[in-house]
Write an enzyme that holds these catalytic residues in place. Structure first.
Site, PDB file in Angstrom:
ATOM      1  N   GLU A  35       0.645  -1.788   0.178  1.00 62.23           N
ATOM      2  CA  GLU A  35      -0.063  -0.175  -0.321  1.00 62.23           C
ATOM      3  C   GLU A  35       0.680   1.307   0.280  1.00 62.23           C
ATOM      4  OE1 GLU A  35      -3.032  -0.043  -1.456  1.00 62.23           O
ATOM      5  OE2 GLU A  35      -3.251  -1.934   0.061  1.00 62.23           O
ATOM      6  N   ASP A  38       3.194   2.112  -5.197  1.00 64.17           N
ATOM      7  CA  ASP A  38       2.876   1.920  -5.874  1.00 64.17           C
ATOM      8  C   ASP A  38       3.743   3.154  -6.718  1.00 64.17           C
ATOM      9  OD1 ASP A  38       1.424   3.684  -5.278  1.00 64.17           O
ATOM     10  OD2 ASP A  38      -0.005   2.931  -6.674  1.00 64.17           O
ATOM     11  N   SER A  69     -24.866   3.528 -22.729  1.00 69.49           N
ATOM     12  CA  SER A  69     -23.903   2.977 -20.898  1.00 69.49           C
ATOM     13  C   SER A  69     -25.393   2.589 -20.564  1.00 69.49           C
ATOM     14  CB  SER A  69     -23.534   4.085 -20.186  1.00 69.49           C
ATOM     15  OG  SER A  69     -22.736   4.132 -18.612  1.00 69.49           O
ATOM     16  N   GLY A 125     -17.058   3.995  -5.685  1.00 73.54           N
ATOM     17  CA  GLY A 125     -16.492   4.465  -4.988  1.00 73.54           C
ATOM     18  C   GLY A 125     -16.718   3.713  -3.799  1.00 73.54           C
ATOM     19  N   ALA A 126     -15.911   2.702  -4.198  1.00 71.06           N
ATOM     20  CA  ALA A 126     -15.200   1.761  -2.929  1.00 71.06           C
ATOM     21  C   ALA A 126     -13.728   1.439  -2.665  1.00 71.06           C
ATOM     22  CB  ALA A 126     -16.058   0.097  -3.441  1.00 71.06           C
ATOM     23  N   SER A 129     -11.201  -0.015  -8.241  1.00 65.62           N
ATOM     24  CA  SER A 129     -11.160   0.308  -9.651  1.00 65.62           C
ATOM     25  C   SER A 129     -12.106  -0.015 -11.018  1.00 65.62           C
ATOM     26  CB  SER A 129     -10.208  -0.788  -9.814  1.00 65.62           C
ATOM     27  OG  SER A 129      -9.150  -0.439  -9.181  1.00 65.62           O
ATOM     28  N   GLU A 163      -6.688   7.959 -18.224  1.00 61.09           N
ATOM     29  CA  GLU A 163      -6.445   8.553 -16.826  1.00 61.09           C
ATOM     30  C   GLU A 163      -6.597   9.378 -16.481  1.00 61.09           C
ATOM     31  OE1 GLU A 163      -8.780   6.952 -12.584  1.00 61.09           O
ATOM     32  OE2 GLU A 163      -8.302   5.256 -14.410  1.00 61.09           O
ATOM     33  N   ASP A 175      -4.060  -0.647 -11.040  1.00 60.28           N
ATOM     34  CA  ASP A 175      -5.524  -1.102 -11.308  1.00 60.28           C
ATOM     35  C   ASP A 175      -5.513  -1.592 -13.066  1.00 60.28           C
ATOM     36  OD1 ASP A 175      -6.093  -0.172  -8.874  1.00 60.28           O
ATOM     37  OD2 ASP A 175      -5.990   2.015  -9.430  1.00 60.28           O
ATOM     38  N   TYR A 224      -2.915  12.445   0.505  1.00 59.94           N
ATOM     39  CA  TYR A 224      -2.464  11.734  -0.205  1.00 59.94           C
ATOM     40  C   TYR A 224      -1.095  11.963  -0.821  1.00 59.94           C
ATOM     41  CZ  TYR A 224      -1.334   9.165  -4.558  1.00 59.94           C
ATOM     42  OH  TYR A 224      -1.083   8.112  -5.941  1.00 59.94           O
TER      43      TYR A 224
END
Length: 386
Positions: A35, A38, A69, A125-126, A129, A163, A175, A224
């Site tokens: 964790e 990366d 979608s 949102g969890a 990915s 992204e 991810d 972060y």
């Protein structure tokens, strides 16, 4: 996944008026250990999970890409690949797809248009990915439809580029790489510097239990960035490119010269890298006792040195650890300040884990958890030709 397949087929036929030719999927993922390593050029050990993003697709003879979608009420996005592909303020979901196509074209791949219907059940949102699964499934779709000579690793890198540069969100490569390259009943040891990957076999039937604390994640972006800066400062003091290059012996020699906070952050990253490499060995040997110890050490390091856990997460970890003892492992997973824990649980104990969490977590925290019982799955690929 069968329900997702039905949904994308049905919406494709309903909105676009004919039947698709291919079904393609890409999975979400969970990181077992490693964790905040990366962006320090270190090691991570994720596995792909059986929550996917699924596409029904067919190629077109012209240069138009149409995307439906399912998860946004059959909203449609349409663009021409020969014109400038632009960012859509009002359709955020569409930008992941536009970005992937734009990056594929920029890399020199040649293809015509396509019709696509997309739906996913990766919980949003969890921290599992869902966005990477979408980027990878779109890359995989163009690979399949047009027989592109593109490796799974390049599909992942293309998704990351989309992204970072098109959607405008900073992310590492983990991810996308695990979504593109995952293997059933295996985790993947990824070297975030060289991008080398190694499949690591997991004990057959071992359940990967993900529990979302449902704690709203405040401060996560600013915290972060602070952690990232502290790690970069530590690397500078050690005169190396990244903390990956510092051994624990070198750290211990110099620790007195470091700011106390910077020292704690660096110690987490340096020890976490060592733990992750050892965890791959333990998992491969199916030594769940050692794997559990390493996951526990990882959690303690995130809690005490990196300071990214919260009371709700620590509570969940304690509840699960009491049930599984030394037969599995449990720790926080993801960026921190809420989010999920991950547990490796023998199948016989899954119901006990669920029962204990349901009995104790809400009583202790006032929050209701969400539990996902997963298996390690294959990465992106063709599901069927219709």
């Amino acid at each position: 996944m069968s329900e997702l397949i039905q949904n994308v087929k049905a919406s494709f036929e309903q909105v676009l008026g004919y039947a698709p030719s291919h079904i393609i999927q890409a999975p979400g993922r969970v990181n077992l250990i490693g964790e905040h390593t990366d962006y320090n050029d270190g090691f991570v050990l994720p596995c792909a999970i059986n929550y996917q993003t699924v596409v029904a697709a067919a190629k077109r003879e012209d240069n138009i890409v149409r995307v439906v979608s399912v998860d946004y009420g059959n909203a449609v996005d349409e663009f021409d690949i020969t014109q400038a592909i632009t960012f859509q303020q009002d359709k955020m979901w569409a930008n992941y797809i536009r970005g992937v196509v734009k990056c594929l074209l920029a890399r020199g791949y040649q293809f015509t248009g396509a019709d696509i219907s997309v739906s996913g059940n990766v919980p949003q949102g969890a921290g599992l990915s869902s966005s990477a699964a979408l980027e990878v499934v779109i890359g995989q779709t163009f690979k399949v439809l047009f027989n592109l000579e593109i490796s799974q690793a390049e599909i992942a890198l293309n998704g990351q580029q989309a992204e970072n540069e098109f959607v405008g969100c900073n992310c590492g490569i983990m991810d996308q790489m695990i979504s593109a390259e995952g293997r059933e009943n295996h985790a993947m040891l990824l070297d975030c510097r060289s991008l080398e990957t190694e499949a690591v076999s997991m004990p057959e039937d071992m359940a990967v239990v993900i529990i979302n604390s449902n704690k709203k994640r405040g401060l996560v972006d600013s915290e972060y960035n602070t952690r990232r800066q502290q790690c970069e400062e530590a690397a500078r003091i050690f005169g190396v490119k990244a903390l990956r290059d510092v051994t624990i012996e070198q750290f211990n020699e110099k620790v007195a010269e470091l700011d106390e906070m910077v020292a704690k952050r660096a110690r987490h990253v340096i020890t976490e890298n060592d733990r992750t490499v050892e965890a791959a060995q333990a998992l491969r040997a199916h030594d769940m006792k050692r794997m559990g110890e390493l996951m526990a050490e990882s959690h303690a390091s995130m809690r005490d040195d990196f300071e990214i856990t919260v009371k709700e997460i620590d509570t969940l970890v304690e509840i699960v650890k009491e049930v599984i003892g030394d037969q599995g492992g449990v720790r926080m997973t993801g960026g921190g300040f809420g989010g999920c824990i991950v547990a490796l649980v023998p199948p016989a104990l899954v119901d006990d884990v669920k029962a204990e969490v349901e009995a104790k977590y809400q009583a202790a925290t006032g929050l209701k958890e969400s539990i996902y019982v997963c298996q390690a799955q294959n990465g992106a690929g063709l599901v069927e030709v219709l």
